[in-house]
Write an enzyme that holds these catalytic residues in place. Structure first.
Site, short mmCIF file in Angstrom:
data_model
loop_
_atom_site.label_atom_id
_atom_site.label_comp_id
_atom_site.label_asym_id
_atom_site.label_seq_id
_atom_site.Cartn_x
_atom_site.Cartn_y
_atom_site.Cartn_z
N TYR A 174 8.43 -7.41 -8.77
CA TYR A 174 7.60 -6.00 -7.37
C TYR A 174 7.36 -4.58 -8.49
O TYR A 174 6.10 -4.46 -8.73
CB TYR A 174 8.96 -5.86 -6.70
CG TYR A 174 8.57 -4.85 -6.16
CD1 TYR A 174 8.49 -4.81 -4.70
CD2 TYR A 174 8.71 -3.38 -6.12
CE1 TYR A 174 7.48 -3.69 -3.18
CE2 TYR A 174 9.15 -2.42 -5.55
CZ TYR A 174 8.13 -2.56 -4.02
OH TYR A 174 7.60 -1.43 -3.30
N GLY A 194 16.97 -10.54 2.23
CA GLY A 194 16.22 -11.38 1.77
C GLY A 194 15.41 -11.94 2.03
O GLY A 194 14.43 -12.46 0.73
N GLU A 204 16.86 4.35 -3.38
CA GLU A 204 16.54 2.57 -3.97
C GLU A 204 15.88 3.15 -5.05
O GLU A 204 16.00 2.30 -6.04
CB GLU A 204 15.74 2.56 -2.63
CG GLU A 204 16.06 0.89 -3.63
CD GLU A 204 15.92 -0.43 -1.64
OE1 GLU A 204 15.56 -1.36 -1.51
OE2 GLU A 204 15.93 0.44 -0.84
N ASP A 238 9.81 1.34 4.58
CA ASP A 238 10.64 0.46 4.84
C ASP A 238 11.71 1.54 5.80
O ASP A 238 12.18 2.03 7.05
CB ASP A 238 11.21 -0.43 4.00
CG ASP A 238 10.73 -1.09 3.66
OD1 ASP A 238 9.67 -1.51 4.35
OD2 ASP A 238 10.62 -2.18 2.72
N SER A 267 14.50 -5.95 5.20
CA SER A 267 14.14 -4.60 5.26
C SER A 267 15.50 -4.16 5.46
O SER A 267 16.15 -3.13 6.18
CB SER A 267 13.32 -3.77 5.94
OG SER A 267 11.64 -3.15 5.33
N SER A 268 16.11 -5.19 5.75
CA SER A 268 17.85 -4.74 5.40
C SER A 268 18.49 -4.32 4.77
O SER A 268 19.69 -3.23 4.50
CB SER A 268 18.50 -6.50 4.92
OG SER A 268 18.31 -7.15 4.11
N THR A 294 0.82 -1.24 -0.11
CA THR A 294 0.48 0.01 -0.22
C THR A 294 0.26 1.42 -0.21
O THR A 294 0.34 2.49 -0.23
CB THR A 294 -0.63 -0.09 0.95
OG1 THR A 294 -0.23 -0.41 2.40
CG2 THR A 294 -2.06 -1.10 1.40
N ASP A 295 1.75 1.26 0.30
CA ASP A 295 2.65 2.33 0.90
C ASP A 295 3.63 2.92 -0.30
O ASP A 295 3.45 4.20 -0.54
CB ASP A 295 4.05 2.00 1.24
CG ASP A 295 5.51 0.59 0.46
OD1 ASP A 295 5.00 0.78 -0.14
OD2 ASP A 295 6.02 0.78 0.95
N GLY A 345 12.67 -10.49 3.79
CA GLY A 345 11.77 -8.94 3.75
C GLY A 345 11.45 -8.13 5.26
O GLY A 345 10.43 -7.68 5.13
#
Length: 388
Positions: A220, A121, A159, A171, A125-126, A35-36, A123
């Site tokens: 994505y 990897g 990003e 994130d 948010s590294s 949703t973001d 999820g």
């Protein structure tokens, strides 16, 4: 590594200087997935798994970037650098440096060493944690400051534009602005947020399926394009809308005949998920955990069936958790296509739930999961003796 003294010593050996340390947490999203970037609502919490960047100045114009997790190093010339990344792990740091330079900050050359307790990897948010910690580190060497909302926006741009992943703001925002023992109810359009206290008698149990995904991958970006198509088609009936945030679930049903089937399902997920986030915030305020857990279930089913970003392993993990006594709610969290589930678990059931969840998942899939019992944590900060 999560011991500041060890990281300082390692940095001293590698670079011959004493570093400053900056730590930024990962995040888990309780509800409000995909949703973001549709200007909608999300409910993340920063967690006590984090990335730490050690930094000290150099006498030239280079950033030399090393990571405990990779054998190679990377360089970034502050005066001559590419406008886009090349898929290297260091793109997240180089992208932040690029955006800071574009914003007019006078960066100094530096040595950087990165370490993390966050699985990549998964999820959690590294990538955002690396970005936010790097931003604070580079700004500190430049004797500059930036408020936390602007840090999050700058890291998101890095990003989007340098790494090439069209992520939303959630994130980076959670990593920069988290608060211990709270979730954030964030409006991704206005960036207004409010803190929602988490009940003291539940824990965040995060279960890593050990299936990796790349958030910069085509799926994505395809979902984002499908949402944008929905807005274009719906704007014929709803003039003035700018994102699916401006559309209700009832609108999507009303004009379903004008949407391709796949686009209809994408829009149905986003609009119904926004409504679930608002209802979840009300449930937390009322301490109605049963209602919150049911909303988590509905969210997972929508992500599985309408948005199609779940996978067999995530579904199995959720199905197992929902059958275990003491689990309030379970759902996939993050971009999808693997990664983690988030489970709200009664505190006195955590030990049994984690053991059963791990054993049953491995029996069903052949993968041994990693399970983390987390607390909601503060956002990014410089590491000092006080908070080490």
């Amino acid at each position: 590594m999560d011991h500041p003294a060890e990281l300082q010593q390692q940095f001293q050996i590698a670079f011959g200087a004493a570093p400053q340390l900056f730590r930024a947490p990962g995040r888990v999203n309780l509800i409000g997935e995909h949703t973001d970037y549709n200007d909608g609502f999300v409910m993340p919490a920063a967690i006590d798994l984090s990335t730490t960047v050690a930094i000290a100045p150099r006498d030239d114009r280079l950033l030399l970037i090393a990571s405990e997790g990779f054998d190679d190093t990377a360089q970034f010339n502050l005066d001559r650098h590419p406008p886009r990344g090349d898929g290297h792990w260091s793109d997240y740091v180089r992208g932040v440096a690029s955006e800071l330079l574009k914003a007019g900050f006078k960066l100094r050359g530096a040595n950087l060493l990165i370490t993390s307790t966050l699985p990549t990897g998964s999820g959690l948010s590294s990538s955002a944690a690396v970005e936010v910690a790097s931003a604070l580190a580079l700004l500190s060497l430049a004797d500059a400051t930036l408020d936390r909302v602007q840090v999050a926006k700058l890291c998101q741009r890095a990003e989007n534009e340098y790494v090439g992943a069209r992520v939303g703001i959630m994130d980076q925002f959670a990593s920069a602005n988290g608060r211990a023992n709270h979730a954030l109810m964030l409006d991704c359009r206005s960036l207004d947020f409010r803190l929602l206290p988490l009940p003291g008698d539940v824990r965040l149990v995060i279960a890593n399926t050990m299936v990796k995904h790349s958030i910069a991958g085509g799926e994505y970006n395809a979902r984002r394009a499908e949402c944008e198509m929905a807005v274009r088609l719906l704007s014929r009936h709803l003039p003035g809308i700018h994102a699916l945030r401006d559309v209700t679930a009832a609108d999507v049903e009303r004009y379903r005949r004008d949407l391709p089937e796949t686009v209809y399902h994408r829009a149905r997920h986003v609009t119904s998920e926004d409504e679930r986030v608002e209802r979840a915030a009300a449930a937390l305020k009322a301490c109605d955990l049963a209602a919150f857990g049911q909303l988590m279930r509905q969210s997972h089913l929508s992500l599985r069936d309408d948005y199609e970003v779940s996978c067999e392993e995530l579904d199995i993990m959720v199905e197992i958790a929902e059958k275990l006594p003491g689990v309030v709610g379970a759902r996939m969290t993050g971009g999808g296509f693997g990664g983690c589930t988030v489970n709200l678990v009664e505190a006195d059931a955590v030990e049994t739930v984690t053991a059963e969840l791990a054993a049953r998942y491995e029996q069903a899939t052949g993968h041994a999961p990693q399970i983390y019992v987390c607390a909601a944590a503060n956002g990014a900060e410089e590491v000092t003796e006080r908070n080490a």
